[in-house]
Scaffold this active site. Structure first.
Site, PDB file in Angstrom:
ATOM      1  N   HIS A 269     -12.303   4.163   4.405  1.00 39.02           N
ATOM      2  CA  HIS A 269     -11.179   4.108   5.347  1.00 39.02           C
ATOM      3  C   HIS A 269     -11.648   3.679   6.730  1.00 39.02           C
ATOM      4  O   HIS A 269     -11.127   4.129   7.759  1.00 39.02           O
ATOM      5  CB  HIS A 269     -10.477   5.471   5.428  1.00 39.02           C
ATOM      6  CG  HIS A 269      -8.984   5.379   5.587  1.00 39.02           C
ATOM      7  ND1 HIS A 269      -8.111   5.617   4.557  1.00 39.02           N
ATOM      8  CD2 HIS A 269      -8.208   5.065   6.653  1.00 39.02           C
ATOM      9  CE1 HIS A 269      -6.870   5.475   4.986  1.00 39.02           C
ATOM     10  NE2 HIS A 269      -6.900   5.140   6.255  1.00 39.02           N
TER      11      HIS A 269
ATOM     12  N   GLN B  65       0.851  -1.193   0.000  1.00 38.11           N
ATOM     13  CA  GLN B  65       0.000   0.000   0.000  1.00 38.11           C
ATOM     14  C   GLN B  65       0.881   1.237   0.000  1.00 38.11           C
ATOM     15  O   GLN B  65       1.852   1.342   0.748  1.00 38.11           O
ATOM     16  CB  GLN B  65      -0.900   0.000   1.241  1.00 38.11           C
ATOM     17  CG  GLN B  65      -1.757   1.246   1.401  1.00 38.11           C
ATOM     18  CD  GLN B  65      -1.063   2.356   2.190  1.00 38.11           C
ATOM     19  OE1 GLN B  65      -0.099   2.104   2.917  1.00 38.11           O
ATOM     20  NE2 GLN B  65      -1.535   3.590   2.021  1.00 38.11           N
TER      21      GLN B  65
ATOM     22  N   ARG C 286     -12.570   6.434   9.183  1.00 37.73           N
ATOM     23  CA  ARG C 286     -11.488   7.193   9.804  1.00 37.73           C
ATOM     24  C   ARG C 286     -11.116   8.443   9.014  1.00 37.73           C
ATOM     25  O   ARG C 286     -10.168   9.145   9.390  1.00 37.73           O
ATOM     26  CB  ARG C 286     -10.253   6.289   9.968  1.00 37.73           C
ATOM     27  CG  ARG C 286     -10.484   5.189  10.972  1.00 37.73           C
ATOM     28  CD  ARG C 286      -9.458   4.076  10.869  1.00 37.73           C
ATOM     29  NE  ARG C 286      -8.143   4.423  11.363  1.00 37.73           N
ATOM     30  CZ  ARG C 286      -7.769   4.378  12.641  1.00 37.73           C
ATOM     31  NH1 ARG C 286      -8.647   4.033  13.585  1.00 37.73           N
ATOM     32  NH2 ARG C 286      -6.535   4.672  13.009  1.00 37.73           N
TER      33      ARG C 286
ATOM     34  N   ASP D  29     -14.118  -2.721   1.428  1.00 38.66           N
ATOM     35  CA  ASP D  29     -13.427  -2.504   2.698  1.00 38.66           C
ATOM     36  C   ASP D  29     -14.300  -1.603   3.557  1.00 38.66           C
ATOM     37  O   ASP D  29     -15.070  -0.809   3.035  1.00 38.66           O
ATOM     38  CB  ASP D  29     -12.072  -1.830   2.409  1.00 38.66           C
ATOM     39  CG  ASP D  29     -11.396  -1.280   3.649  1.00 38.66           C
ATOM     40  OD1 ASP D  29     -10.798  -2.079   4.382  1.00 38.66           O
ATOM     41  OD2 ASP D  29     -11.466  -0.057   3.878  1.00 38.66           O
TER      42      ASP D  29
ATOM     43  N   TYR E 125       0.953   5.511   0.225  1.00 40.70           N
ATOM     44  CA  TYR E 125       0.449   6.875   0.329  1.00 40.70           C
ATOM     45  C   TYR E 125       1.267   7.742  -0.613  1.00 40.70           C
ATOM     46  O   TYR E 125       2.479   7.537  -0.770  1.00 40.70           O
ATOM     47  CB  TYR E 125       0.570   7.401   1.767  1.00 40.70           C
ATOM     48  CG  TYR E 125      -0.468   6.849   2.718  1.00 40.70           C
ATOM     49  CD1 TYR E 125      -1.793   7.257   2.636  1.00 40.70           C
ATOM     50  CD2 TYR E 125      -0.113   5.933   3.701  1.00 40.70           C
ATOM     51  CE1 TYR E 125      -2.748   6.765   3.507  1.00 40.70           C
ATOM     52  CE2 TYR E 125      -1.064   5.430   4.586  1.00 40.70           C
ATOM     53  CZ  TYR E 125      -2.376   5.850   4.477  1.00 40.70           C
ATOM     54  OH  TYR E 125      -3.330   5.350   5.332  1.00 40.70           O
TER      55      TYR E 125
END
Length: 370
Positions: free
Chosen positions: A261, A132, A264, A292, A134
């Site tokens: 998320h 993953q 979140r 998810d 960012y």
């Protein structure tokens, strides 16, 4: 936690109760909490609770299978471990324990940019690893991470697209949350962009670190740069609007993760399960769709499959299992999810995950059939 106590777990929720007892209060809030007033956090679960399945009968389910293809590789379950940062805050073995459990269960493990163990060590567990990413302010660091992930044998790249800034996680802010001693984002070692060690009133150290390294200027044009710097299949995580899903598919995304998320980020965002059907219809098979946010049981997985997902990402239950018993705790959670899914598939008249797509659903009360 003793092996006998783990054997006594009947659902993943049992691991949540154990984790609440053993984790320090600040870490437990960091794992469990959401953004703002936690409306989306609660709505994710409510969406699963109000979705009902219409089981099919007189289907031969004497021999069932849970195997699925999530991206390019087969998995023993239609499930991958979601990317989650700083897992050594939950257990000393951190990501290595969770990845070993994923390997045993036959499901992919997603290594996070802000992992507390290096991607090379995670891959050495034998697990199928997705990495993953960012979007970082420093393109040099980004290229280095991409090269490291590929060299370690990562099978896919998952770009998180819903975090230009971190959501206002009020519990972390009130507690001035900082990571336990010795836990850090190891991919940023050598003095670059480390997690701030000092807490300040009203400030989460995690939020401060994220603001320092994540580039909020990420846009669709950056996907071309990313394609030029990796050979890995590209998955975009954090899409809710079908217009964004359509554009992602047009950009050649190999996978799309419908996600808020885990509640979140933007509080008040649509529950991921409610967003799923429109994304599936819009993408129309051009990209694989994963779900998810809020998955807690095998029946939840079946509901996502019934709405057209190829599989799901599971996050917090893995961390609860990790807190409850390290590798053995995560293995127990994944085993329970497999057992629950096997049972739910059979009772719904589905011999395998692919057949779940033919199930009809209804939203209660008085919801229309789909």
């Amino acid at each position: 936690m003793t092996p006998g106590a783990l054997d006594g777990m009947v659902t993943p929720a049992d691991a949540e109760a154990i984790a609440a007892e053993v984790l320090p209060a600040g870490v437990e809030r960091f794992v469990t909490g959401g953004a703002g007033g936690e409306l989306t956090l609660a709505a994710n679960r409510a969406a699963f609770d109000r979705l009902h399945l219409l089981p099919r009968v007189l289907a031969d389910v004497s021999a069932t299978s849970t195997t699925a293809t999530l991206l390019a590789d087969p998995a023993a379950l239609p499930l991958a471990v979601a990317p989650m940062a700083y897992q050594r805050a939950v257990h000393p073995d951190g990501e290595l324990a969770a990845a070993r459990a994923a390997f045993t269960a036959g499901v992919p493990f997603t290594a996070c940019t802000f992992s507390s163990m290096p991607v090379e060590d995670i891959a050495a567990t034998g697990a199928t690893v997705w990495f993953q990413l960012y979007w970082l302010r420093d393109r040099g660091v980004t290229k280095e991470l991409l090269a490291r992930a590929e060299a370690a044998g990562a099978r896919a790249l998952m770009l998180t697209v819903d975090t230009p800034y971190m959501g206002r996680r009020q519990a972390d802010m009130r507690g001035a949350f900082t990571l336990p001693e010795g836990v850090s984002a190891v991919h940023f070692e050598r003095g670059r962009d480390g997690v701030p060690s000092g807490a300040r009133d009203g400030v989460s150290a995690i939020a401060a670190q994220t603001a320092g390294v994540v580039d909020p200027s990420l846009s669709w044009s950056d996907l071309d740069w990313l394609r030029d710097h990796t050979r890995l299949p590209l998955v975009l995580k954090g899409i809710l609007d079908p217009a964004d899903a359509d554009r992602a598919a047009a950009h050649g995304a190999d996978g799309i993760v419908v996600s808020n998320h885990g509640g979140r980020q933007l509080d008040g965002a649509l529950p991921a399960l409610d967003a799923l059907p429109a994304v599936v219809d819009t993408v129309a098979g051009r990209s694989r769709i994963l779900l998810d946010s809020g998955v807690r049981s095998g029946t939840d997985i079946l509901k996502a499959l019934a709405l057209g997902a190829s599989g799901v990402l599971v996050g917090r239950p893995v961390l609860w299992g990790l807190a409850a018993g390290g590798e053995a705790g995560v293995s127990r959670v994944l085993t329970l999810l497999r057992e629950e899914l096997e049972n739910a598939l059979a009772l719904a008249g589905c011999p395998d995950p692919a057949s779940a797509a033919r199930l009809r659903t209804a939203r209660a009360p008085g919801g229309d059939l789909r």
